[in-house]
Design an enzyme around this catalytic site. Structure first.
Site, PDB file in Angstrom:
ATOM      1  N   CYS A  98       0.837  -1.207   0.000  1.00  0.00           N
ATOM      2  CA  CYS A  98       0.000   0.000   0.000  1.00  0.00           C
ATOM      3  C   CYS A  98       0.869   1.253   0.000  1.00  0.00           C
ATOM      4  CB  CYS A  98      -0.977  -0.040   1.180  1.00  0.00           C
ATOM      5  SG  CYS A  98      -2.300   1.179   1.005  1.00  0.00           S
ATOM      6  N   HIS A 233      -3.718  -5.348   0.851  1.00  0.00           N
ATOM      7  CA  HIS A 233      -3.093  -5.647   2.140  1.00  0.00           C
ATOM      8  C   HIS A 233      -3.170  -7.137   2.468  1.00  0.00           C
ATOM      9  CE1 HIS A 233      -2.402  -1.594   3.892  1.00  0.00           C
ATOM     10  NE2 HIS A 233      -3.403  -1.237   3.112  1.00  0.00           N
ATOM     11  N   GLU A 235      -1.422  -8.728   4.552  1.00  0.00           N
ATOM     12  CA  GLU A 235      -1.238  -8.941   5.995  1.00  0.00           C
ATOM     13  C   GLU A 235      -2.557  -8.805   6.743  1.00  0.00           C
ATOM     14  OE1 GLU A 235      -0.766  -6.118   4.576  1.00  0.00           O
ATOM     15  OE2 GLU A 235      -1.338  -4.499   5.955  1.00  0.00           O
TER      16      GLU A 235
END
Lengths: 274, 1005
Positions: A98, A233, A235
């Site tokens: 990002c 994202h 994660e």
């Protein structure tokens, strides 16, 4: 000497804000993480060469003012140039997620050259919708990409959370070159498309492609495949219970989500190659 | 070398693959809000750099900093609009918007930071100011350019220049601040007639009443005080302006909650009750919570800190706080709301020895976004308030990296007078620091150094606390508005948390209302004294007076105390994070709030007088049930059509385009998000978090709010708010034995006066709300661990006065054993549907009643309002249901609130993109209207798979439960009343109605 537990430097400071989860998730993937303030590298308190992986997490460095990733990119371009060049030359993986992707694009590390020249060749700018949005999207991956982070991954779901994710290059030929090098690692695809056949150059409608990116590009790598940046994202999808539809599925004991594969890939790469 | 001003202008490239999104946004906004079409709007960002770096040097580096070489073009020392290669056609209209002098310019500060990266030799006094220019093409010919400029800027904080085609393009100039010389404090003679005392209070925006002015007057007549003042070299018999301002801040309604602390004479003309209540807060909030604290071990810190703290597990504690920022948001929706969210984040950071904010909640109350009626002077249209507040909270939350996990937007005409902007934050901290100290306990000692950490102090935000204690008028001051800078704050948060873990702090609190006077004043109570030197406070503008420095509410500041031996490490940490810190005070045990400017004492107030000297208000309260025209349902209803209309009501409709713009997933912990279901657009009830990565241990966050019930009875309103928050948490599978609440009251002025002739009634509403709050909280065992009140939510006075409906927001946070075992509202295929709870004939003040009254189909909204006579019964059902959820038996649940069962089941069909057939007939004596649309409390619709049905029925045996029906394979929702089919709707039609009305994006292009 083989690296058993790779050390990850997770950058933070100046408005980076996904540093804690990024660090935690590398640990879940078998690495040892340390959140390192950008200034620690700039003022020499910490030495980047002591780490095996560099992660530039998401966030709003410098509030996205003057363009997302620009000001942090400049600080790194001016003050960490040698360290970053040496890190890349040592064959160590770098990921930008990002805002981290925006930073890597604006430092010129992505799409980059075999040897980093810190020249900006692409940009990430305001979504066509004009809105920052948080929504889950579907990604598909170029199976022939040299990207070490995405080996063996075909399709993933994870959230995007950005206002400036539209990938732009000056002209079509630039995109063709990246495509030919398999540097267009991951693209937004229609979740209803056949798995493995979702990637298309055709402009996909909002919100399948959430930002109007050229060729639905969500993430790219450098020519070596070691440096990878993406707007979504992964994660944030590290566990099954983070999926927006998890209450529609069976409750399972194993909580690891599919997106962990990205982080595990890098850890395994370091274990085998460094 | 002298500083010069260099202008840089940047515009996006347009054409194949490139577009001017910023311009497009303006185009779409004008279409969505005003049905005005332009063929094109283009944008230019301008920078005015005031430095010693020459224009030539800057010009060479424009693409290194100001313009992105791939997507933008920049010019130096020229207006880019005059460049015919970029702007071949001259626009019909040009509007340039810049900041007024002294207003926070975040892009400007970021640009300056970036400028120093490229030009390290830049002198320290350099500044960058930014502006935006819009060029309009192809619009309506009769458009009033001044009106359009008014729509695009806020005259309170911004300046504008307009250029018409054919004229020279307008130039925004650098906003120079006039030079001001520091002047020493004045003393203010209080030995004057009462009218004069009131004039001093009014003209100084002190918001002190006559009795309070008398208390201050008496203080300066005390011979002991005079002796001590003589010794300090102060005028003995009169306060300095610093002292008077400091007292006004500390004694403000905002800081001292005088109405909640008042002695209230309460009369109920119906029951003949006649009693005295000595502090609503102590009686109905504090006492119940302390009683509950005696029964559990997890209430760690309540009432005295910036937020309430509970033990979550052995290693971590959780805290939560909610605040309102109503008046500033009315004047500057963007800045006011942003300051609200980053301000409440600081409350969390200032809890104990520093908690880390991990989630935000946002609840707004606005006027209808499609309001067509008149607007009082100085008020913005509700759509503009909505856009501005939303943007402020979005920027504040997203840039801080704190997910917005739960919230609501409520609409009612009366919020035109004052929007309510509730911002809440949850925080987390380790139970113990590495040095062994308990993190929820502050422990400063005399001699500790007191630092101001974060930004500098300026004129922004002077008088925020006292101003919010007055009603809004046309003359409300611009200095009461501050603009936050989330990035400055984020750097500070990073630094503070490292300082906490390194054990470098002994005390911390935030600088919010009242600035340093409040923050140091409150902390000084721990050691019984402080000594502040205002000359050490870094200023944004030279020349601020002592009192201004003391009470300014400039943002992004914490006050931190550090032991002498930890000073070097603390200062080093600040340097690493590039956070400005200034040593401004020391703690003492002198019993005095002592303030100097250099060597001169400018304020010396005994702490006891400062904190406890304010006289208790004596107020009158009188309840009489309001007489309202009852709601009578129309004859020959088409309930299918009513459902479609109800789903489009702003209070019910999807807020997705707004809420999606909040990051609700940063920190990678949000297990139930604001949107759920097959297309991820169904409504989420509570937010569920798993804040420890790799663990499934969870937290639940929910909200309840039902302001319109106050039209009938504010007591019922309060009960409904608590029950709604609890119901939502139940749907998530919360651990019912560990939940805590926050009470945030927003009221119209309840003090009887010439301005407020109905003050007794409004106070009686407050009394009833507090009594119900206590009753329901005790029954559910929800201790209120923190709260706040905002008591002057009125606009104007006399005929045009607008008072908000009395509003209680109840926020809840609780423990969750395992986030995998939770529910969402979307129907899953093959489920049987049940209603937990009972539908009663309660349509008073319902959403249906308001809708039909507005359309003229009904005469009134009066009648039976939803009440909660039997919370013990509800609690039993809630406990059984949460157990069933925690055992994995239930995966679908949705609470019934606005719009009752009909709307709830429709939303469940929307989330699941699934049909259902239900029969609402069953126990109880409600009629069809009550069963479909009534808003009886304590009700949850549950979906259970066939295999789990027996286990579910067993788990819920003994609870109020009614079989409703089944999900179906069809794409229709069918609702029966016995044998009669009363509603038949295509799910797709439900989706379109629900998602259509609050979109307000103006389309995709």
């Amino acid at each position: 000497m083989m690296v058993e537990i790779p050390k990850v430097a997770v950058l933070f400071g100046f408005g980076i804000n996904c540093d804690r989860e990024t660090a935690a998730i590398f640990e879940l993937a078998g690495a040892k993480s340390e959140r390192v303030h950008v200034n620690h590298f700039i003022n020499g308190d910490k030495d980047l060469s002591e780490y095996h992986i560099l992660a530039v997490p998401g966030g709003f460095s410098f509030g996205d003012h003057l363009g997302s990733g620009r000001l942090l990119g400049n600080r790194m371009r001016y003050a960490m140039r040698e360290q970053l060049t040496a890190f890349a030359a040592a064959g160590k993986p770098i990921i930008g997620i990002c805002n981290g992707f925006q930073v890597l694009v604006k430092t010129g590390l992505l799409p980059g050259r075999e040897i980093p020249d810190f020249e900006q060749r692409a940009s990430l700018t305001l979504n066509n919708s004009g809105r920052y949005e948080d929504r889950w999207i579907t990604l598909e991956f170029d199976s022939e990409s040299p990207c070490i982070w995405t080996k063996g991954i075909t399709r993933l779901e994870c959230p995007i959370r950005h206002g400036e994710g539209r990938f732009v290059m000056p002209n079509f030929e630039d995109l063709d070159t990246l495509d030919a090098n398999h540097q267009l690692v991951t693209r937004y695809v229609d979740p209803k498309s056949e798995v493995g056949a979702g990637i298309t150059d055709e402009e996909l409608p909002f919100p399948i492609c959430p930002n109007g990116s050229a060729r639905n590009i969500a993430g790219i790598c450098d020519p070596t495949g070691l440096i990878f940046g993406l707007m979504p994202h992964p994660e944030a999808a590290y566990a099954t219970f983070l999926h927006p539809q998890h209450t529609r599925n069976e409750i399972v004991e194993e909580i690891e989500g599919e997106c962990m594969k990205i982080f595990r890939n890098a850890v395994e790469y370091c274990q085998s190659n460094l | 070398m002298a500083a010069n001003i260099v202008r840089i202008e940047v515009t996006p490239k347009v054409g194949s693959g490139f577009r001017d999104v910023r311009g497009d946004l303006i185009k779409r906004r004008l279409r969505a809000d005003h049905a005005i079409e332009f063929t094109q709007v283009r944008s230019v960002v301008g920078y005015l750099v005031k430095s010693e770096i020459s224009s030539e040097e800057i010009s060479d580096r424009v693409e290194d900093l100001f313009a992105d070489p791939i997507i933008e073009v920049g010019t130096t020392d020229a207006l880019i609009l005059n460049d015919k290669t970029l702007f071949a056609d001259s626009p019909e209209l040009v509007i340039s918007i810049g900041f007024k002098p002294g207003v926070t310019d975040n892009p400007g500060s970021a640009a300056l930071d970036g400028f120093r990266t490229i030009f390290p030799q830049t002198e320290s006094s350099a500044k960058v100011s930014t502006y935006l220019t819009y060029a309009f093409y192809g619009g309506p010919t009769d458009l009033d350019s001044n009106w359009l400029a008014g729509e695009l800027h806020n005259g309170l904080i911004e300046k504008v220049v307009i250029g018409i085609k054919g004229e020279t393009a307008p130039e925004i100039e650098f906003p120079e601040i006039g030079k001001i010389e520091y002047s020493a404090p004045k003393s203010i003679d209080l030995e004057v007639p009462d009218e004069e005392l009131i004039r001093i209070s009014n003209e100084g925006l002190l918001a002190l009443n006559l009795e309070e002015m008398h208390a201050i007057q008496a203080h300066y007549r005390d011979p002991e005080i005079r002796k001590a003042r003589a010794a300090a070299g102060l005028v003995v018999d009169a306060p300095t302006d610093v002292e008077l301002e400091c007292l006004a801040q500390t004694w403000s309604e905002h800081c001292k909650h005088k109405i909640f602390a008042a002695k209230i004479h309460h009369v109920d003309s119906e029951t003949d009750e006649d009693c005295t209540i000595d502090s609503l807060f102590k009686t109905h909030i504090m006492k119940p919570t302390f009683d509950m604290q005696a029964e559990v071990d997890w209430l760690l810190s309540i009432f005295h800190d910036n937020s309430g703290v509970i033990a979550w597990d052995d290693d971590w504690s959780i805290c939560m706080k909610a605040e309102t920022h109503n008046s500033p948001s009315a004047l500057d929706p963007f800045g006011g709301a942003m300051t609200g969210i980053v301000g409440v984040n600081r409350d969390i950071l200032g809890t104990g020895l520093g908690a880390r904010p991990i989630a935000n909640t946002d609840v707004f109350c606005f006027g209808p976004p499609d309001w067509q009626g008149d607007l009082p002077d100085n008020l913005f249209h509700p759509s503009r308030v909505l856009r501005g507040v939303h943007a402020g909270v979005r920027v504040g939350g997203n840039e801080s990296g704190i997910p917005t996990v739960n919230g609501a937007i409520v609409f009612d005409d009366r919020y035109i007078g004052k929007p309510l902007v509730y911002c809440g934050t949850i925080g987390m901290m380790p139970r113990h620091l590495p040095d062994g100290r308990e993190s929820h306990v502050k422990n400063p000692l005399p001699g500790d150094r007191v630092y101001m950490v974060g930004g500098k102090v300026g004129y922004d935000g002077i008088h925020g606390a006292t101003f919010s204690s007055l009603e809004l008028t046309e003359e409300s001051p611009s200095s009461a508005v501050q603009i936050g800078d989330p990035i400055t704050q984020k750097k500070m948060v990073d630094m503070i948390l490292e300082a906490r873990d390194a054990g470098l702090m002994t005390c911390i609190t935030d600088n919010g209302a009242g600035g340093l006077s409040s923050s140091i004043g409150e902390m000084a109570e721990y050691t019984n004294g402080c000594d502040i030197d205002l000359s050490k406070v870094p200023l944004k503008q030279e020349g601020l007076k002592a009192w201004e420095i003391l009470v300014s509410e400039s943002q992004e500041r914490m006050t931190v105390s550090v032991r002498e031996e930890d000073v070097p490490a603390f200062e080093q940490l600040a340097a690493l994070h590039e956070v400005e810190i200034s040593w401004v005070a020391c703690f003492t045990n002198s019993g005095l709030f002592h303030v100097r400017y250099g060597a001169d004492t400018v304020c010396q107030l005994p702490l006891e007088f400062l904190h406890d000297g304010v006289p208790q208000l004596q107020l009158e309260s009188e309840w009489k049930t309001p007489e309202l025209t009852p709601f009578l349902p129309p004859e020959n209803p088409d309930h299918s059509n009513l459902l479609i209309r109800m789903l489009a009501q702003p209070n019910i409709a999807s807020k997705e385009t707004w809420v999606r713009q909040y990051d609700h997933e940063v920190i990678a912990q949000t297990a139930v998000k604001p949107f759920v279901g097959v297309e991820r657009d169904g409504p989420g009830d509570a937010g569920v978090l798993a804040p420890i990565h790799g663990s499934t241990h969870g937290l639940v966050v929910s909200n309840g709010i039902a302001p319109r019930y106050s039209d009938i009875d504010a007591g019922a309103m309060a009960a409904a708010a608590v029950d709604e928050a609890v119901r939502n948490a139940v749907c998530a599978g919360v651990d019912m034995t560990k939940i805590a609440g926050l009470d945030n009251f927003c009221w119209p002025d309840p003090i009887e006066s010439e301005k407020t002739p109905d003050g007794r009634f409004k106070l009686a509403q407050l009394v009833r709300a507090n009594r119900e709050l206590e009753r329901v909280c005790r029954a559910y065992f929800v201790p209120c661990v923190s709260g706040k009140d905002s008591m002057k939510n009125d606009y104007g006075s006399g005929e045009g006065k607008i008072s908000i409906p009395p509003t209680l927001l109840f926020s809840l946070f609780g423990d969750h054993p395992d986030v995998r075992y939770t529910t969402t509202s979307d129907l899953k295929p093959g489920e049987s549907l049940y209603l937990v709870g009972t539908s009663k004939q309660e349509l008073g003040a319902s959403e249906l009643a308001f809708m039909l009254k507005a359309s003229g189909e009904a005469d009134g909204i009066g009648g039976e309002v939803p009440r909660l006579p039997d919370p013990e019964v509800k609690l039993q059902s809630y406990k059984s249901l949460t157990k069933a959820i925690q055992n994995g038996i239930v995966r679908t649940a949705h609470d019934c609130s606005e719009g009752g069962v009909a709307v709830a089941i429709a939303e469940m069909c929307i989330g699941g993109r699934c049909g259902a057939a239900i029969d609402v007939d069953g126990p109880g004596n409600a009629d069809l209207w009550g069963r479909l649309w009534g808003e009886s409390l304590g009700r949850i619709i549950v979906g259970v798979s066939q295999e789990n049905r027996p286990a579910f029925l067993e788990a819920l045996s003994g609870s109020e439960i009614m079989y409703l029906g089944e999900t179906t394979d069809s794409d229709h929702l069918l609702i029966y009343y016995g044998d009669d089919l009363v509603i038949e709707s295509k799910v797709e039609d439900l989706v379109n109605s629900w998602k259509g009305s609050l979109d307000m994006t103006g389309g995709d292009q």
